[in-house]
Design a protein around this motif. Structure first.
Motif, mmCIF file in Angstrom:
data_model
loop_
_atom_site.group_PDB
_atom_site.id
_atom_site.type_symbol
_atom_site.label_atom_id
_atom_site.label_comp_id
_atom_site.label_asym_id
_atom_site.label_seq_id
_atom_site.Cartn_x
_atom_site.Cartn_y
_atom_site.Cartn_z
ATOM 1 N N GLN A 86 0.863 -1.107 -0.021
ATOM 2 C CA GLN A 86 -0.095 0.163 0.106
ATOM 3 C C GLN A 86 0.857 1.491 0.185
ATOM 4 O O GLN A 86 0.475 2.370 -0.573
ATOM 5 C CB GLN A 86 -1.022 0.103 1.165
ATOM 6 C CG GLN A 86 -1.840 -1.067 1.069
ATOM 7 C CD GLN A 86 -3.100 -0.963 -0.207
ATOM 8 O OE1 GLN A 86 -3.387 0.070 -0.360
ATOM 9 N NE2 GLN A 86 -2.791 -2.184 -0.764
ATOM 10 N N LYS A 87 1.842 1.156 0.647
ATOM 11 C CA LYS A 87 2.828 2.490 0.820
ATOM 12 C C LYS A 87 4.120 2.372 0.185
ATOM 13 O O LYS A 87 4.622 1.147 0.273
ATOM 14 C CB LYS A 87 3.037 2.894 2.396
ATOM 15 C CG LYS A 87 1.659 3.267 2.977
ATOM 16 C CD LYS A 87 1.880 3.895 4.374
ATOM 17 C CE LYS A 87 1.497 2.930 5.486
ATOM 18 N NZ LYS A 87 1.708 3.263 6.796
ATOM 19 N N GLY A 88 4.669 3.424 -0.320
ATOM 20 C CA GLY A 88 6.011 3.526 -0.917
ATOM 21 C C GLY A 88 6.301 2.446 -2.103
ATOM 22 O O GLY A 88 5.396 2.281 -2.699
ATOM 23 N N LEU A 89 7.752 2.418 -2.204
ATOM 24 C CA LEU A 89 8.007 1.541 -3.473
ATOM 25 C C LEU A 89 8.919 0.326 -3.120
ATOM 26 O O LEU A 89 9.301 -0.229 -3.909
ATOM 27 C CB LEU A 89 8.739 2.386 -4.387
ATOM 28 C CG LEU A 89 8.311 3.733 -4.859
ATOM 29 C CD1 LEU A 89 9.100 4.632 -5.650
ATOM 30 C CD2 LEU A 89 6.876 3.367 -5.790
ATOM 31 N N ARG A 90 8.587 -0.047 -1.946
ATOM 32 C CA ARG A 90 9.247 -1.585 -1.438
ATOM 33 C C ARG A 90 8.009 -2.190 -0.679
ATOM 34 O O ARG A 90 7.732 -1.779 0.268
ATOM 35 C CB ARG A 90 10.385 -1.058 -0.775
ATOM 36 C CG ARG A 90 11.167 -2.278 -0.085
ATOM 37 C CD ARG A 90 12.313 -2.040 0.661
ATOM 38 N NE ARG A 90 13.143 -3.031 1.126
ATOM 39 C CZ ARG A 90 14.296 -3.123 1.605
ATOM 40 N NH1 ARG A 90 14.964 -1.914 1.991
ATOM 41 N NH2 ARG A 90 14.815 -4.109 2.034
ATOM 42 N N PRO A 91 8.035 -3.508 -0.893
ATOM 43 C CA PRO A 91 6.960 -4.183 -0.282
ATOM 44 C C PRO A 91 7.425 -4.282 1.352
ATOM 45 O O PRO A 91 8.551 -4.423 1.567
ATOM 46 C CB PRO A 91 6.896 -5.395 -0.939
ATOM 47 C CG PRO A 91 8.344 -5.665 -1.598
ATOM 48 C CD PRO A 91 8.633 -4.335 -1.948
ATOM 49 N N SER A 92 6.669 -4.601 2.121
ATOM 50 C CA SER A 92 6.655 -4.828 3.575
ATOM 51 C C SER A 92 6.151 -6.207 3.822
ATOM 52 O O SER A 92 5.208 -6.447 3.267
ATOM 53 C CB SER A 92 6.000 -3.691 4.419
ATOM 54 O OG SER A 92 6.088 -4.297 5.761
ATOM 55 N N PHE A 93 6.869 -7.085 4.696
ATOM 56 C CA PHE A 93 6.417 -8.284 4.818
ATOM 57 C C PHE A 93 6.004 -8.420 6.174
ATOM 58 O O PHE A 93 5.818 -9.794 6.871
ATOM 59 C CB PHE A 93 7.591 -9.316 4.343
ATOM 60 C CG PHE A 93 7.884 -9.326 2.981
ATOM 61 C CD1 PHE A 93 7.136 -9.787 2.086
ATOM 62 C CD2 PHE A 93 9.152 -8.659 2.678
ATOM 63 C CE1 PHE A 93 7.325 -10.077 0.766
ATOM 64 C CE2 PHE A 93 9.342 -8.554 1.208
ATOM 65 C CZ PHE A 93 8.511 -9.018 0.337
ATOM 66 N N THR A 94 5.733 -7.398 6.985
ATOM 67 C CA THR A 94 5.246 -7.881 8.398
ATOM 68 C C THR A 94 3.935 -8.189 8.568
ATOM 69 O O THR A 94 3.532 -8.858 9.581
ATOM 70 C CB THR A 94 4.999 -6.174 9.141
ATOM 71 O OG1 THR A 94 4.108 -5.526 8.314
ATOM 72 C CG2 THR A 94 6.466 -5.678 9.081
ATOM 73 N N SER A 95 3.218 -8.727 7.532
ATOM 74 C CA SER A 95 1.959 -9.017 7.530
ATOM 75 C C SER A 95 2.025 -10.784 7.316
ATOM 76 O O SER A 95 1.084 -11.494 7.458
ATOM 77 C CB SER A 95 0.912 -8.613 6.641
ATOM 78 O OG SER A 95 1.442 -8.582 5.240
ATOM 79 N N ALA A 96 3.172 -11.062 6.915
ATOM 80 C CA ALA A 96 3.228 -12.546 6.705
ATOM 81 C C ALA A 96 3.586 -13.352 8.023
ATOM 82 O O ALA A 96 4.081 -12.935 8.912
ATOM 83 C CB ALA A 96 4.773 -12.753 5.699
ATOM 84 N N ALA A 97 3.145 -14.610 7.713
ATOM 85 C CA ALA A 97 3.292 -15.428 9.080
ATOM 86 C C ALA A 97 4.732 -15.732 9.321
ATOM 87 O O ALA A 97 5.561 -15.734 8.303
ATOM 88 C CB ALA A 97 2.537 -16.899 8.771
ATOM 89 N N PRO A 98 5.319 -15.795 10.604
ATOM 90 C CA PRO A 98 6.738 -16.045 10.675
ATOM 91 C C PRO A 98 6.956 -17.594 9.829
ATOM 92 O O PRO A 98 6.051 -18.385 9.939
ATOM 93 C CB PRO A 98 6.624 -16.513 12.428
ATOM 94 C CG PRO A 98 5.647 -15.561 12.793
ATOM 95 C CD PRO A 98 4.507 -15.473 11.780
ATOM 96 N N PRO A 99 8.299 -17.598 9.585
ATOM 97 C CA PRO A 99 8.583 -18.913 8.900
ATOM 98 C C PRO A 99 7.949 -20.382 9.562
ATOM 99 O O PRO A 99 7.307 -21.348 8.858
ATOM 100 C CB PRO A 99 10.048 -19.064 8.861
ATOM 101 C CG PRO A 99 10.168 -17.445 8.742
ATOM 102 C CD PRO A 99 9.338 -17.014 9.703
ATOM 103 N N SER A 100 8.426 -20.574 10.973
ATOM 104 C CA SER A 100 7.611 -21.650 11.432
ATOM 105 C C SER A 100 6.167 -21.928 11.402
ATOM 106 O O SER A 100 5.677 -22.969 10.990
ATOM 107 C CB SER A 100 8.172 -21.839 12.967
ATOM 108 O OG SER A 100 7.591 -20.806 13.621
ATOM 109 N N ASP A 101 5.378 -20.837 11.498
ATOM 110 C CA ASP A 101 3.877 -20.913 11.490
ATOM 111 C C ASP A 101 3.700 -21.213 9.963
ATOM 112 O O ASP A 101 2.494 -21.952 9.844
ATOM 113 C CB ASP A 101 3.239 -19.712 11.893
ATOM 114 C CG ASP A 101 3.316 -19.391 13.361
ATOM 115 O OD1 ASP A 101 3.559 -20.267 14.086
ATOM 116 O OD2 ASP A 101 3.301 -18.316 13.979
ATOM 117 N N GLY A 102 4.224 -20.449 9.114
ATOM 118 C CA GLY A 102 4.012 -20.658 7.645
ATOM 119 C C GLY A 102 4.140 -22.071 7.378
ATOM 120 O O GLY A 102 3.353 -22.601 6.484
ATOM 121 N N GLU A 103 5.516 -22.563 7.570
ATOM 122 C CA GLU A 103 5.705 -23.964 7.217
ATOM 123 C C GLU A 103 4.669 -25.066 7.909
ATOM 124 O O GLU A 103 4.141 -25.813 7.055
ATOM 125 C CB GLU A 103 7.156 -24.290 7.610
ATOM 126 C CG GLU A 103 7.650 -25.612 7.117
ATOM 127 C CD GLU A 103 9.131 -26.179 7.230
ATOM 128 O OE1 GLU A 103 9.426 -26.900 6.532
ATOM 129 O OE2 GLU A 103 9.662 -25.422 8.280
#
Length: 146
Positions: A86-103
């Motif tokens: 939504q903001k700026g020209l670089r993506p933010s990944f703060t909304s992504a699940a931590p790797p252990s949860d994601g896996e």
């Protein structure tokens, strides 16, 4: 939880020069897992992946699902789908699940889909993957499961 599905004629995943997954006609499914996503969404997404009608019937209408055409699925975890752009020209990944949860959640999705339909391959979680595909159509949909 998000799934970007692409109807493909073929798709394959390569890691470090080795092809680790290779499918013919079917769906390439890129899966993004957000913070707050839990196992309860896995069953809903698995059902949708196997029943979403994106393949043509005899009249050329999208009325058939991957099982009805005896196609294959290639599931690939892709945390960039969870990016905040939504903001700026670089993506933010703060909304992504931590790797252990994601896996954990991604593996639960793979297990659920495989229990329902055996023609499933996967990428390698967390790996630097190269994906080759031939999008058929092109047909691409973003499924967002809450």
């Amino acid at each position: 939880m998000k799934a970007l599905i692409q109807r493909v004629r073929f798709a394959r995943v390569e890691v470090a020069g080795e092809i680790i997954a290779d499918i013919g006609q079917g769906l390439l499914v890129l899966v993004g897992i957000d913070k707050g996503d839990e196992i309860d969404r896995v069953e809903k997404l698995a059902h949708k992946l196997l029943h979403y009608r994106v393949f043509a019937d005899a009249d050329g209408r999208m009325n058939l699902n991957v099982q009805e055409i005896e196609g294959e699925l290639l599931l690939v975890s892709q945390f960039t789908l969870s990016a905040d752009t939504q903001k700026g020209l670089r993506p933010s990944f703060t909304s992504a699940a931590p790797p252990s949860d994601g896996e954990r959640i991604f593996n639960a999705l793979v297990d659920d889909v495989r229990q329902r339909y055996p023609r499933v391959q996967t990428g390698r979680f967390g790996a630097d993957m190269q994906i080759e595909l031939l999008n058929d159509g092109p047909v691409t949909f973003l499924l967002d499961v809450h």
